[in-house]
Write an enzyme that holds these catalytic residues in place. Structure first.
Site, PDB file in Angstrom:
ATOM      1  N   HIS A  56       2.712   4.833  -4.618  1.00 56.29           N
ATOM      2  CA  HIS A  56       1.978   5.673  -3.666  1.00 56.29           C
ATOM      3  C   HIS A  56       0.576   5.080  -3.534  1.00 56.29           C
ATOM      4  CE1 HIS A  56       1.148   9.084  -1.202  1.00 56.29           C
ATOM      5  NE2 HIS A  56       0.251   9.586  -2.014  1.00 56.29           N
ATOM      6  N   PHE A  62      -0.707  15.941  -1.209  1.00 58.69           N
ATOM      7  CA  PHE A  62      -1.361  17.261  -1.180  1.00 58.69           C
ATOM      8  C   PHE A  62      -0.328  18.381  -1.157  1.00 58.69           C
ATOM      9  CE2 PHE A  62      -5.762  16.689   1.020  1.00 58.69           C
ATOM     10  CZ  PHE A  62      -6.181  15.924  -0.039  1.00 58.69           C
ATOM     11  N   HIS A 122      -3.676   4.596   4.415  1.00 63.31           N
ATOM     12  CA  HIS A 122      -2.722   5.674   4.143  1.00 63.31           C
ATOM     13  C   HIS A 122      -2.246   6.250   5.471  1.00 63.31           C
ATOM     14  CE1 HIS A 122      -0.590   8.915   2.502  1.00 63.31           C
ATOM     15  NE2 HIS A 122      -1.473   9.417   1.663  1.00 63.31           N
ATOM     16  N   LYS A 180      -0.907   0.358   0.732  1.00 63.45           N
ATOM     17  CA  LYS A 180      -2.054   1.064   1.309  1.00 63.45           C
ATOM     18  C   LYS A 180      -3.345   0.252   1.190  1.00 63.45           C
ATOM     19  CE  LYS A 180      -0.272   5.773   0.770  1.00 63.45           C
ATOM     20  NZ  LYS A 180       0.923   5.625  -0.119  1.00 63.45           N
ATOM     21  N   CYS A 234       1.724  13.946   2.452  1.00 71.93           N
ATOM     22  CA  CYS A 234       1.836  12.492   2.262  1.00 71.93           C
ATOM     23  C   CYS A 234       3.255  12.056   1.915  1.00 71.93           C
ATOM     24  CB  CYS A 234       0.883  12.046   1.164  1.00 71.93           C
ATOM     25  SG  CYS A 234      -0.744  12.772   1.359  1.00 71.93           S
ATOM     26  N   GLU A 285      -0.400   8.426 -11.254  1.00 72.63           N
ATOM     27  CA  GLU A 285       0.812   7.647 -10.981  1.00 72.63           C
ATOM     28  C   GLU A 285       1.134   6.721 -12.153  1.00 72.63           C
ATOM     29  OE1 GLU A 285       0.881   5.694  -7.175  1.00 72.63           O
ATOM     30  OE2 GLU A 285       3.019   5.275  -7.333  1.00 72.63           O
TER      31      GLU A 285
END
Lengths: 426, 393
Positions: free
Chosen positions: A316, A412, A353, A348, A176, A327
């Site tokens: 994010h 990830f 995403h 997002k 990501c 976050e």
């Protein structure tokens, strides 16, 4: 003359061209208009049957078609569209002759199901093993084009030939964070003085059955399918996963000197970048948020900036229960009391995403935020999570004085990367 | 600003020849080759040698979360860290940069074959594909496949946690991983980096891509230089990792170099034009500034026309002592260039070039201690590069 070097003596890296495609549309104008209007690009998937899937919506880019369809071909086409726009705006080089290297964030590539099955149907048996299958793969050169399509380097090869980038193009994946990593590699190359310009491209066209199944099996996706545009709800108490999406973003980076010398319009500055790996788990973040905290701190240090100089965070904000919480934890640890006075938003919520593309797509939205002095909203923010007391720009865009944006990517495999984008050189 | 000197201070090797530097050196000296012509016949492969993964990946839980390519890589990365004397050194590992060259991991071939057979028998209406995938794919298989999860596993198992970047794109990704690491260290953007790749050749699912292009070697193993009538590469298995660091950083911690990595250059020849590879190599060669009596280790694949074009370049430099590890190791794709760097650094540190392994006689013997070794990579389809490995003063 203005500062051509930053406070560490490195060439200042500026952005002179941007191009974008998402489920909201092609081009900066369309994207910005719809993003600030709080529109969602998430829809029920129509590209393939959705029977048996737990998640049935995505931010697929259906207005761009490739024939025959493959996610790899779509990724390539999205990257082309975004890059054409970025080059046209930048005016750098000439057609098919970009004066620098390319860094391409792209999803890992494999032969996809339609192509696998096409070969299977050509096997002269109905009960075959892998050796029979392989024999058909290479028989008479009938499927040679699948090698050209599904090598990992194929998208970069095509783009390098189309746009005439120099040297060996780098294809990369940091999950990501890939889009941010592509930008970071470009910044580093310019700071080293290797090149005056870099083409940073990030693309993802991964909405296909197997990709959706895989993320679904990891319980990473939202299953709130109805209505699809309500599924992505970062920082909300009832968030339940991310929404897969497609898109591409391209940035033309140049040294400040080179941009000024050719009279280019400067759209913004990449003031700092940083990354720090999380080794806690393959899909989960360290509960104490230390790696993300370190990533944000490294980025501030790279930019030579203090926390109180950041006046907006492009989060994010995936809308997964754990990532959003982490976050906030990381942000509040670094920004302390200043956290409450930083407007935070997650693109997002509207575009989903875009995975490999997200870091670049969101960097472009951040630069547009600086340009328009207007922060796009986080939609579907109806039930704020009390555990995440960010100043979320909920549901409606907000006009604000924005001089420096931090854009985060936490993905990830422990991939954390952050960027700081500013309007003017510090 | 003067560029910093880059040293190779750690090497980790696990391959079809076994594990560790001594085992490799001995096997190279004996011209040993571990090729298998039966397991996936008619395709020739080089399976990984016997290894107990526990030695570098102590937790069974970690091993279970990986497929073989990741185990190979994580293992070899551990060997490299041991070799550099930084294993378990939290202070260094927490700021160590990592650049991995990776393809994709193993698929579940049983599931794939069942789906494809069902389709061929007319028993797979479009909607059923989803159901089969939802029910039959192992949830964690995705993580064993994702390109960036080799780096993820190395971070988890060994604690390499500064930065983590995964490059993709077959052979070129291995060249660029080394190129970017050297550039960053040279410019002071990094002090120490782990660079490498892993490849498992014992994979029917992987052969598919190369079978499409008819690149996979069939029937009999032979020297890279004798394959003109039966071209192709035998996919190989290797984890090849290097610890690279600035000379200052190495000296400050008392680390000894295997060799110095002076330069890495890379190109993307426009191969639609015949002769483009030869021209690309000719253009890169002067950038290294070496004489025609050096040693050259090439990642030559045996695939055509790339290998013939590469040979045309080599024949213009008849004084070079050439070695093609592809004969011995097979083609380890992303790992082929890091493997070449490892063999070059090893040869320099042992003060000797290992013997050629080529009945056709293209690989000549070269007595004495090598001081300059060029490592060359020519991708089977795209991407070219060269590096210069030298004795550190």
């Amino acid at each position: 003359m203005a500062a051509a070097r930053d406070k560490f003596g490195r060439p200042i890296v500026v952005v002179t061209g941007m191009g974008i495609v998402t489920s909201l549309g092609a081009g900066k104008d369309d994207n910005w208009k719809r993003l600030t209007a709080g529109e969602s690009g998430i829809k029920t998937v129509t590209r393939f049957p959705i029977d048996s899937l737990k998640t049935t919506m995505a931010g697929a880019v259906d207005f761009v078609t490739v024939e025959p369809f493959s996610s790899t071909s779509l990724s390539q086409r999205l990257a082309e569209i975004a890059t054409e726009e970025a080059l046209a705006q930048s005016g750098i080089g000439s057609k098919g002759d970009f004066p620098g290297p390319m860094f391409l964030a792209v999803a890992p590539i494999e032969t996809e199901w339609p192509q696998r099955l096409e070969v299977a149907r050509a096997v002269p048996k109905t009960d075959f093993n892998i050796i029979d299958y392989l024999a058909t793969c290479s028989e008479g050169g009938k499927f040679t084009h699948f090698h050209r399509r599904f090598t990992f380097g194929s998208v970069a090869l095509h783009l390098a030939e189309t746009f005439g980038t120099k040297g060996s193009p780098i294809s990369l994946s940091t999950a990501c964070a890939s889009g941010a990593t592509a930008i970071q590699l470009g910044v580093e190359a310019i700071r080293r003085g290797e090149t005056d310009a870099a083409l940073c491209v990030a693309t993802d066209g991964s909405v296909n059955p197997e990709a959706m199944v895989r993320f679904s099996l990891l319980s990473a996706l939202s299953t709130q399918n109805d209505p699809p545009q309500g599924a992505s709800k970062p920082f909300s108490k009832n968030r339940d996963g991310f929404v897969m999406a497609e898109g591409a973003g391209t940035l033309v980076l140049e040294s400040y000197d080179a941009a000024i010398a050719r009279g280019a319009r400067i759209l913004g500055v990449v003031a700092g970048c940083g990354e720090l790996t999380d080794s806690f788990h393959r899909t989960r973040s360290a509960p104490d948020g230390k790696p993300a905290i370190g990533c944000v701190r490294k980025t501030l240090a790279d930019a030579g900036m203090e926390p109180n100089q950041i006046d907006h965070i492009n989060a994010h904000g995936t809308s997964t229960p754990e990532n959003d919480k982490m976050e906030y934890l990381a942000t509040s640890a670094v920004f302390g009391e200043h956290t409450a006075s930083i407007p935070v938003s997650s693109n997002k919520s509207m575009v989903g995403h875009t995975i490999s593309a997200a870091g670049a797509v969101e960097a472009i939205y951040s630069l547009l935020t600086l340009e328009h002095q207007r922060i796009p909203p986080t939609i579907n923010y109806e039930v704020p999570d009390p555990a995440i007391p960010f100043d979320v720009v909920g549901n409606k865009a907000r006009d604000a004085k924005v001089t420096a944006v931090m854009s985060n990517s936490f993905g990830f495999g422990g991939q954390n990367a952050s960027l700081i984008l500013t309007r003017e050189p510090a | 600003m003067a560029e910093k000197e880059v040293w190779i201070t750690g090497i980790g090797l696990l391959s079809s020849l076994g594990e560790g530097l001594d085992a490799h050196w001995e096997a190279l000296g004996d011209k040993r080759v571990n090729a298998d012509e039966t397991r996936l016949a008619p395709y020739v492969i080089h399976p990984i040698g016997p290894v107990s993964f526990d030695a570098q990946i102590p937790k069974k839980g970690d091993q279970r979360q990986m497929e073989t390519w990741q185990r190979i890589g994580t293992y070899a990365a551990g060997l490299a860290l041991d070799s550099a004397g930084v294993k378990g050194n939290q202070e260094i590992l927490s700021r160590m940069d990592m650049i991995i060259a990776a393809g994709g991991g193993e698929r579940d071939l049983t599931v794939d074959m069942a789906i494809m057979n069902a389709d061929a028998q007319g028993k797979l209406p479009p909607a059923l594909l989803n159901e089969k995938l939802m029910n039959e794919l192992r949830p964690t298989l995705f993580l064993a496949q994702l390109s960036n999860l080799l780096a993820g596993n190395i971070a988890i198992v060994h604690g390499v946690c500064g930065t983590s970047r995964t490059f993709m794109g077959e052979e070129a990704s291995g060249i660029d991983a080394a190129r970017i690491a050297v550039a960053r260290i040279g410019a002071g953007q990094s002090d120490i980096a782990l660079v490498g790749a892993a490849h498992n050749g014992d994979r029917g699912d992987l052969l598919m891509l190369y079978a499409f292009g008819d690149f996979a070697l069939k029937n009999q193993h032979s020297s890279i230089w004798s394959r003109r009538n039966n071209p192709g590469f035998a996919i190989g298995s290797a984890g090849a990792f290097l610890v690279m660091e600035s000379r200052e950083h190495a000296e400050a911690r008392g680390a000894k170099p295997f060799a110095r990595l002076t330069k890495v250059v890379a190109d993307l020849a426009r191969r639609k034009e015949p002769g483009a590879v030869t021209k690309s190599l000719q253009a890169m060669w002067p950038k290294l500034g070496v004489g025609d009596d050096a040693v050259l280790i090439t990642g030559a694949t045996g695939a055509e026309p790339a290998t013939s074009e590469e040979r045309a370049f080599l024949e213009q430099h008849p004084g070079l002592a050439v070695r093609a590890p592809g004969t011995t190791f097979g083609h380890t794709m992303e790992a082929q260039f890091p493997l070449g760097l490892a063999l070059a650094a090893l040869s320099i540190s042992r003060g000797k070039l290992y013997p050629g392994n080529d009945p056709a006689g293209f690989e000549v013997e070269k007595p004495g201690a090598p001081t300059q070794i060029v490592v060359m990579g020519v991708g089977h389809w795209q991407g070219e590069g060269m590096a210069l490995v030298e004795a550190a003063e």
